[in-house]
Design an enzyme around this catalytic site. Structure first.
Site, PDB file in Angstrom:
ATOM      1  N   ARG A  87      -3.879   6.780   0.634  1.00 55.79           N
ATOM      2  CA  ARG A  87      -4.375   7.663   1.225  1.00 55.79           C
ATOM      3  C   ARG A  87      -3.745   8.683   1.922  1.00 55.79           C
ATOM      4  O   ARG A  87      -3.590   9.784   2.293  1.00 55.79           O
ATOM      5  CB  ARG A  87      -5.544   7.258   2.175  1.00 55.79           C
ATOM      6  CG  ARG A  87      -6.594   6.592   1.282  1.00 55.79           C
ATOM      7  CD  ARG A  87      -8.056   7.601   2.015  1.00 55.79           C
ATOM      8  NE  ARG A  87      -8.993   7.647   0.823  1.00 55.79           N
ATOM      9  CZ  ARG A  87      -9.561   8.532   0.137  1.00 55.79           C
ATOM     10  NH1 ARG A  87      -8.874   9.824   0.597  1.00 55.79           N
ATOM     11  NH2 ARG A  87     -10.468   8.663  -0.726  1.00 55.79           N
ATOM     12  N   ARG A 106       0.836  -1.192   0.055  1.00 54.86           N
ATOM     13  CA  ARG A 106      -0.028   0.083   0.070  1.00 54.86           C
ATOM     14  C   ARG A 106       0.890   1.279   0.105  1.00 54.86           C
ATOM     15  O   ARG A 106       0.556   2.473   0.453  1.00 54.86           O
ATOM     16  CB  ARG A 106      -0.953   0.048   1.244  1.00 54.86           C
ATOM     17  CG  ARG A 106      -1.887  -1.059   1.208  1.00 54.86           C
ATOM     18  CD  ARG A 106      -3.049  -0.879   0.321  1.00 54.86           C
ATOM     19  NE  ARG A 106      -4.259  -2.020   0.198  1.00 54.86           N
ATOM     20  CZ  ARG A 106      -5.225  -1.828   0.893  1.00 54.86           C
ATOM     21  NH1 ARG A 106      -5.597  -0.771   1.474  1.00 54.86           N
ATOM     22  NH2 ARG A 106      -6.159  -2.811   0.703  1.00 54.86           N
ATOM     23  N   ASP A 135      -6.695  -2.732  -7.291  1.00 53.36           N
ATOM     24  CA  ASP A 135      -7.398  -3.504  -6.272  1.00 53.36           C
ATOM     25  C   ASP A 135      -7.537  -5.060  -6.338  1.00 53.36           C
ATOM     26  O   ASP A 135      -7.893  -5.324  -7.406  1.00 53.36           O
ATOM     27  CB  ASP A 135      -8.668  -2.787  -5.719  1.00 53.36           C
ATOM     28  CG  ASP A 135      -9.042  -3.400  -4.294  1.00 53.36           C
ATOM     29  OD1 ASP A 135      -8.550  -2.560  -3.362  1.00 53.36           O
ATOM     30  OD2 ASP A 135      -9.998  -3.946  -4.152  1.00 53.36           O
ATOM     31  N   TYR A 192     -14.721 -11.923   0.281  1.00 52.62           N
ATOM     32  CA  TYR A 192     -15.764 -10.579   0.024  1.00 52.62           C
ATOM     33  C   TYR A 192     -16.932 -11.090  -0.412  1.00 52.62           C
ATOM     34  O   TYR A 192     -18.134 -10.654  -0.299  1.00 52.62           O
ATOM     35  CB  TYR A 192     -14.944  -9.610  -0.761  1.00 52.62           C
ATOM     36  CG  TYR A 192     -13.992  -9.075  -0.104  1.00 52.62           C
ATOM     37  CD1 TYR A 192     -14.165  -8.355   1.124  1.00 52.62           C
ATOM     38  CD2 TYR A 192     -12.560  -8.985  -0.305  1.00 52.62           C
ATOM     39  CE1 TYR A 192     -13.018  -7.434   1.798  1.00 52.62           C
ATOM     40  CE2 TYR A 192     -11.429  -8.444   0.308  1.00 52.62           C
ATOM     41  CZ  TYR A 192     -11.668  -7.795   1.458  1.00 52.62           C
ATOM     42  OH  TYR A 192     -10.740  -6.939   2.013  1.00 52.62           O
ATOM     43  N   ARG A 213      -7.195  11.228  -6.431  1.00 57.25           N
ATOM     44  CA  ARG A 213      -8.329  10.257  -6.042  1.00 57.25           C
ATOM     45  C   ARG A 213      -9.445  11.372  -6.126  1.00 57.25           C
ATOM     46  O   ARG A 213     -10.403  10.667  -6.240  1.00 57.25           O
ATOM     47  CB  ARG A 213      -7.954   9.754  -4.832  1.00 57.25           C
ATOM     48  CG  ARG A 213      -9.010   8.982  -4.398  1.00 57.25           C
ATOM     49  CD  ARG A 213      -9.336   7.704  -4.783  1.00 57.25           C
ATOM     50  NE  ARG A 213     -10.060   6.768  -3.865  1.00 57.25           N
ATOM     51  CZ  ARG A 213     -11.564   7.200  -3.760  1.00 57.25           C
ATOM     52  NH1 ARG A 213     -11.971   8.045  -4.302  1.00 57.25           N
ATOM     53  NH2 ARG A 213     -12.221   6.447  -2.858  1.00 57.25           N
TER      54      ARG A 213
END
Ligand code: 1CP
Length: 354
Positions: A40, A36, A85, A160, A49
């Site tokens: 962010r 990562r 992702d 998921y 973003r």
């Protein structure tokens, strides 16, 4: 033409410390990259973003290229990881989902039984996910360091699809596999096929290594792994072996699963921050390389503490070839950018010529 640039890139990267460490060869310094590393915590990422949703951004090859390069330009890591992702292959499967800010992947209708599994569509990554290949081609023209492609492992992908959203204990997945073993194996088999196709496409497009993220596999007992996952994971790694690029196998909460993960495959095994690095490498038999395992939370402390934790990791390895310095999981949002720079430079400088 295609094979020409590939030969050229291979030659250019022959002495890349990251690839040497994957092969357990001696390198000029301990290579470092961070899971990562684009995200962010970076002001420049947040700026880009702001113009797109996460899924839109992942489907925009020029922006994917910019975002992937950001940490390399800012902090000089030894490898880049494609910005994408693990949920992206769901786009080809006829799954209605979104990546919800502050939550993560959310699936509209989670899978409940064999009939739901039967409705998943087979697809060709080269056609339906061509934007991933385009981004890889753009990136390999610019990048001077190796590019890592990746995918979620079948269990983490299934997690998921069945839970419908992030989960702490994955009880619906565990219920599903024990209660409906046939449907489970059909689902794992399908996801293994998709993952092989998707990762081979990434290698054809130009990535120099692959990482398989089994992020949530730590929810399982080793016996459950052996019966319900191992045959599929072994098939996955055997099929990927023919690509010729180094394979990294990562999960979290895996202290009791490492030897099974090693049996499944991978040239490099990722060790999370909870697990003693030296002991793990010894238990793995030292024939594979290891990646890890700086605690991502320490990046919030001052540089003296960061240095201590980096020294702890490096001391456990003792300068032996075959270590890729990384965090034990991804960079946390809110991590100070200066601390990321400090860590990368510290590892590269203290290990140079050692
Ligand atoms: O900007 C945003 O709001 C989106 C946050 C975000 C980002 C930056 C998500 C949603 N995914 C990503 C990028 C991403 N995801 C990368 C590329 C960036 C890099 O490494 O530099 C990678 C490799 C992933 C892979 C990924 N997605 C994993 C495996 C890695 C890991 O951390 O274990 C997993 C489990 C996901 C699912 C996912 N996507 C996003 C979130 C917040 C999550 C986790 C949700 C959960 O806790 O279950």
């Amino acid at each position: 033409m295609k094979s020409d640039w590939r030969v050229e890139r291979r030659a250019q990267l022959a002495h890349a410390p990251f690839l040497q460490a994957c092969r357990k060869e001696k390198s000029s310094h301990t290579p470092v990259w961070l899971m990562r590393q684009a995200g962010r915590y970076q002001a420049k990422y947040r700026e880009i973003r702001a113009k797109y949703s996460m899924l839109e951004l992942c489907q925009h090859p020029e922006e994917v290229t910019r975002v992937t390069l950001l940490p390399i330009e800012q902090f000089g890591m030894d490898a880049a990881i494609l910005f994408s992702d693990i949920t992206i292959p769901y786009l080809g499967m006829n799954i209605d989902f979104d990546i919800v800010p502050g939550v993560g992947p959310v699936i509209e209708s989670p899978l409940k039984d064999e009939a739901d599994v039967g409705r998943l569509e087979k697809f060709c990554s080269k056609e339906q996910l061509s934007f991933v290949g385009e981004a890889i081609q753009l990136l390999t023209r610019e990048l001077k360091v190796p590019l890592i492609g990746f995918a979620g492992a079948p269990f983490t992908m299934a997690a998921y699809l069945i839970e419908g959203k992030p989960s702490k204990d994955f009880k619906n997945v565990r219920k599903f596999l024990f209660q409906q073993p046939d449907a489970w194996h059909t689902l794992m088999s399908y996801l293994t096929d998709i993952t092989i196709d998707y990762l081979k496409m990434q290698v054809d497009a130009g990535v120099d290594a692959l990482q398989v993220f089994d992020s949530w596999v730590g929810a399982l007992h080793p016996r459950t792994y052996e019966e319900y996952l191992l045959p599929h994971m072994s098939r996955l790694f055997t099929a990927l072996g023919s690509t010729g690029v180094p394979l990294i196998h990562f999960g979290t909460g895996t202290a009791s699963l490492l030897s099974l993960m090693r049996r499944a495959g991978g040239d490099v095994i990722g060790i999370d921050w909870r697990t003693p690095l030296r002991e793990s490498w010894d238990a793995l038999g030292r024939e594979c390389a290891v990646q890890g395992n700086f605690d991502p939370a320490v990046l919030f402390a001052d540089t003296t503490r960061i240095q201590q934790e980096a020294d702890r990791v490096l001391k456990e390895i003792g300068g032996e070839p075959g270590h890729i310095f990384n965090l034990g999981h991804g960079v946390l949002p809110g991590t100070p950018e200066d601390h990321v720079r400090f860590l990368v430079e510290y590892v590269q400088e203290t290990t140079a010529g050692a």
